[in-house]
Design a protein around this motif. Structure first.
Motif, mmCIF file in Angstrom:
data_model
loop_
_atom_site.group_PDB
_atom_site.id
_atom_site.type_symbol
_atom_site.label_atom_id
_atom_site.label_comp_id
_atom_site.label_asym_id
_atom_site.label_seq_id
_atom_site.Cartn_x
_atom_site.Cartn_y
_atom_site.Cartn_z
ATOM 1 N N SER A 87 0.874 -1.171 0.000
ATOM 2 C CA SER A 87 0.000 0.000 0.000
ATOM 3 C C SER A 87 0.909 1.218 0.000
ATOM 4 O O SER A 87 1.884 1.275 0.757
ATOM 5 C CB SER A 87 -0.889 0.011 1.249
ATOM 6 N N VAL A 88 0.618 2.182 -0.872
ATOM 7 C CA VAL A 88 1.481 3.360 -1.033
ATOM 8 C C VAL A 88 0.650 4.614 -0.782
ATOM 9 O O VAL A 88 -0.379 4.817 -1.418
ATOM 10 C CB VAL A 88 2.106 3.409 -2.437
ATOM 11 N N ARG A 126 10.709 3.302 -2.246
ATOM 12 C CA ARG A 126 10.199 4.668 -2.278
ATOM 13 C C ARG A 126 9.598 4.928 -3.653
ATOM 14 O O ARG A 126 10.078 4.397 -4.660
ATOM 15 C CB ARG A 126 11.319 5.675 -1.984
ATOM 16 N N PHE A 127 8.558 5.760 -3.690
ATOM 17 C CA PHE A 127 7.798 5.930 -4.921
ATOM 18 C C PHE A 127 7.462 7.385 -5.212
ATOM 19 O O PHE A 127 7.405 8.221 -4.305
ATOM 20 C CB PHE A 127 6.468 5.164 -4.825
ATOM 21 N N GLU A 128 7.197 7.638 -6.500
ATOM 22 C CA GLU A 128 6.426 8.798 -6.886
ATOM 23 C C GLU A 128 4.974 8.365 -6.752
ATOM 24 O O GLU A 128 4.590 7.312 -7.268
ATOM 25 C CB GLU A 128 6.723 9.200 -8.336
ATOM 26 N N PRO A 129 4.137 9.136 -6.042
ATOM 27 C CA PRO A 129 2.771 8.660 -5.796
ATOM 28 C C PRO A 129 1.929 8.636 -7.064
ATOM 29 O O PRO A 129 2.250 9.284 -8.063
ATOM 30 C CB PRO A 129 2.228 9.691 -4.800
ATOM 31 N N ALA A 130 0.852 7.863 -7.009
ATOM 32 C CA ALA A 130 -0.127 7.875 -8.095
ATOM 33 C C ALA A 130 -0.805 9.242 -8.132
ATOM 34 O O ALA A 130 -0.960 9.899 -7.096
ATOM 35 C CB ALA A 130 -1.160 6.775 -7.878
ATOM 36 N N LEU A 131 -1.203 9.678 -9.339
ATOM 37 C CA LEU A 131 -1.891 10.952 -9.516
ATOM 38 C C LEU A 131 -3.235 10.712 -10.195
ATOM 39 O O LEU A 131 -3.325 9.931 -11.150
ATOM 40 C CB LEU A 131 -1.059 11.910 -10.367
ATOM 41 N N ASP A 132 -4.289 11.366 -9.707
ATOM 42 C CA ASP A 132 -5.581 11.239 -10.355
ATOM 43 C C ASP A 132 -5.605 12.056 -11.645
ATOM 44 O O ASP A 132 -4.591 12.646 -12.049
ATOM 45 C CB ASP A 132 -6.721 11.625 -9.406
ATOM 46 N N GLY A 189 3.983 8.883 -1.336
ATOM 47 C CA GLY A 189 4.902 7.959 -1.991
ATOM 48 C C GLY A 189 5.573 6.971 -1.063
ATOM 49 O O GLY A 189 6.400 6.175 -1.505
ATOM 50 N N LEU A 190 5.233 6.983 0.219
ATOM 51 C CA LEU A 190 5.838 6.053 1.173
ATOM 52 C C LEU A 190 4.960 4.814 1.335
ATOM 53 O O LEU A 190 3.728 4.920 1.392
ATOM 54 C CB LEU A 190 6.025 6.736 2.529
ATOM 55 N N PRO A 191 5.580 3.631 1.421
ATOM 56 C CA PRO A 191 4.783 2.425 1.662
ATOM 57 C C PRO A 191 4.196 2.448 3.068
ATOM 58 O O PRO A 191 4.882 2.802 4.030
ATOM 59 C CB PRO A 191 5.795 1.288 1.490
ATOM 60 N N THR A 192 2.926 2.077 3.177
ATOM 61 C CA THR A 192 2.261 2.089 4.474
ATOM 62 C C THR A 192 1.958 0.697 5.005
ATOM 63 O O THR A 192 1.727 0.529 6.199
ATOM 64 C CB THR A 192 0.938 2.878 4.382
ATOM 65 N N ALA A 193 1.966 -0.306 4.131
ATOM 66 C CA ALA A 193 1.699 -1.674 4.572
ATOM 67 C C ALA A 193 2.187 -2.643 3.506
ATOM 68 O O ALA A 193 2.239 -2.311 2.317
ATOM 69 C CB ALA A 193 0.211 -1.887 4.836
ATOM 70 N N PRO A 242 -2.208 13.752 -5.897
ATOM 71 C CA PRO A 242 -1.744 12.447 -5.386
ATOM 72 C C PRO A 242 -2.835 11.743 -4.593
ATOM 73 O O PRO A 242 -3.676 12.392 -3.953
ATOM 74 C CB PRO A 242 -0.559 12.820 -4.497
ATOM 75 N N LEU A 243 -2.832 10.428 -4.645
ATOM 76 C CA LEU A 243 -3.812 9.643 -3.901
ATOM 77 C C LEU A 243 -3.195 8.318 -3.490
ATOM 78 O O LEU A 243 -2.192 7.874 -4.050
ATOM 79 C CB LEU A 243 -5.080 9.401 -4.719
ATOM 80 N N ALA A 244 -3.803 7.691 -2.487
ATOM 81 C CA ALA A 244 -3.333 6.383 -2.012
ATOM 82 C C ALA A 244 -3.503 5.348 -3.110
ATOM 83 O O ALA A 244 -4.519 5.311 -3.808
ATOM 84 C CB ALA A 244 -4.106 5.976 -0.764
ATOM 85 N N SER A 245 -2.501 4.485 -3.269
ATOM 86 C CA SER A 245 -2.552 3.497 -4.325
ATOM 87 C C SER A 245 -1.839 2.226 -3.855
ATOM 88 O O SER A 245 -1.738 1.973 -2.645
ATOM 89 C CB SER A 245 -1.931 4.055 -5.609
ATOM 90 N N TYR A 246 -1.315 1.442 -4.799
ATOM 91 C CA TYR A 246 -0.684 0.165 -4.454
ATOM 92 C C TYR A 246 0.385 -0.168 -5.483
ATOM 93 O O TYR A 246 0.456 0.424 -6.563
ATOM 94 C CB TYR A 246 -1.725 -0.952 -4.415
ATOM 95 N N TYR A 247 1.212 -1.151 -5.142
ATOM 96 C CA TYR A 247 2.302 -1.609 -5.994
ATOM 97 C C TYR A 247 2.435 -3.116 -5.794
ATOM 98 O O TYR A 247 2.474 -3.591 -4.664
ATOM 99 C CB TYR A 247 3.581 -0.887 -5.581
#
Length: 300
Positions: free
Chosen positions: A242-243, A276-282, A247-251, A287-292
C-alpha cells in the motif's frame, strides 16, 4: 545466491515472432462449460473447460491486480507428455504468436490431478510491439510497462492456439473474450475496494505509482533468511505494498508464496525499509493512495 526482483507493474519482455504454419492442422475444441469467475481474497480467476474425455482441456487465467497481464494454466492429459520446462507457442486469435516460458505441474487433488502447463504473470492477449520493446531497452529496462489491451482487442480474440511443444496443435474456441475480461475487471475492481483503493479515481489515473529507487536493490543477499539458506531452499514471493499519497509504503501484504513464512517476513521487512515511490496521480494531477505489486525470487 541472492534475491531477484522484477519491476513492479511491469512484465518480462514478450517478443512477438512471426507465426509459422503448423505441420498439422490444429485440433479444434469447443467449450464444454461457460466461463466461471472465481472471487478469491487475493486474486481473480477465469476458468473454462473445452473438449471432452481425453481431449478435455481446462483453461485458467488469473490476476491479483488490474492490468493487461495474467497468469495462465492449461490442464489436461495432453499436457503430460512434455515433462521438461521450456517455451510454448501461444497465439490468441489473430494476434502475433508468442513464445512463453512454462513449467510442468499438476492441477487438482492427487488422485484426480491433471498434468498442466503453468505460465507466470507475463501472459498477454497481445504481445508487446517492437516499438514498446525498443523504448524499454532505450530507457535501460529489461522489462516493459504493462501497456493496456483495448476492449476491441479482447472482442477480436475468439480462440487460443497452443502449438509447440505439443506434437499436435490445439485451438480452444473461446469466442470473443471481451465479456470474460469485463467479468475479470469487475472482480479486480472488487479487490481494489477491499484494499481501500478509490476504484473510480484509479480508472482515470494520469500516473500510476512509480518506483523512485531501483526495485532490484530493495532486497540484498543478506536478506536471505538464514534457515532457508542453510537448507539451500529457493522461494518465490508475490507481494503488494500500500502506497500513501506521499509515496511512502504504508503496509505490506503477501499475496502468494511458494515456501515458508521466513521468506515472507524477509520480503516485507526489506521492501518497507527501502522502497520509495512517486505517488499515483488522479486525472487532475492530485496524489492519492494506491498500491504496488511485484515478485521476488530467492535463488542461489
Amino acid at each position: 545466491m541472492g534475491s531477484r526482483m522484477g519491476m513492479a507493474g511491469l512484465a518480462p519482455l514478450l517478443v512477438a515472432v512471426p507465426s509459422l504454419a503448423a505441420a498439422k492442422a490444429p485440433v479444434e475444441l469447443a467449450p464444454a462449460t461457460p466461463w466461471n469467475v472465481h472471487y478469491a481474497d487475493d486474486y481473480c480467476r477465469l476458468a473454462r473447460i473445452f473438449g471432452t474425455d481425453k481431449q478435455k482441456v481446462t483453461l485458467s487465467l488469473e490476476q491479483d491486480s488490474p492490468g493487461a497481464s495474467f497468469r495462465m494454466t492449461l490442464a489436461g492429459s495432453m499436457f503430460g507428455a512434455q515433462n521438461a520446462k521450456g517455451d510454448a507457442s501461444i497465439t490468441f486469435g489473430a494476434m502475433a504468436e508468442q513464445k512463453i516460458m512454462f513449467f510442468p505441474g499438476t492441477v487438482g487433488a492427487d488422485k484426480d490431478g491433471q498434468p498442466a502447463w503453468i505460465f507466470g504473470d507475463s501472459v498477454r492477449l497481445k504481445p508487446y510491439s517492437a516499438a514498446e520493446v525498443a523504448a524499454a531497452k532505450e530507457n535501460g529496462y529489461s522489462t516493459t510497462f504493462d501497456t493496456p489491451i483495448t476492449e476491441a482487442d479482447e472482442a477480436a480474440v475468439t480462440s487460443l492456439l497452443v502449438g509447440r511443444p505439443l506434437r499436435n496443435p490445439v485451438r480452444l474456441k473461446t469466442g470473443p473474450m471481451k465479456a470474460a475480461f469485463t467479468a475479470m475487471r469487475s472482480c479486480t475492481d472488487e479487490l481494489l475496494s477491499h484494499w481501500g483503493i478509490d476504484v473510480a479515481r484509479h480508472r482515470e489515473l494520469s500516473r500510476w505509482v512509480m518506483p523512485v529507487t531501483e526495485p532490484g536493490k530493495w532486497l540484498k543477499s543478506s536478506d536471505y533468511p538464514r534457515d532457508m539458506l542453510a537448507k539451500s531452499q529457493p522461494g518465490i514471493v508475490r507481494f503488494r505494498l500500500s502506497v500513501g499519497p506521499d509515496g511512502l509504503p504504508t503496509a505490506c501484504h503477501i499475496q502468494r508464496s511458494t515456501n515458508s513464512k521466513g521468506f515472507d517476513d524477509a520480503v516485507c521487512k526489506g521492501v518497507m525499509r527501502r522502497a520509495r515511490f512517486e505517488p499515483a496521480l488522479d486525472k487532475d494531477g492530485n496524489p492519492l493512495a494506491s498500491y504496488y505489486v511485484n515478485s521476488v525470487r530467492f535463488q542461489f
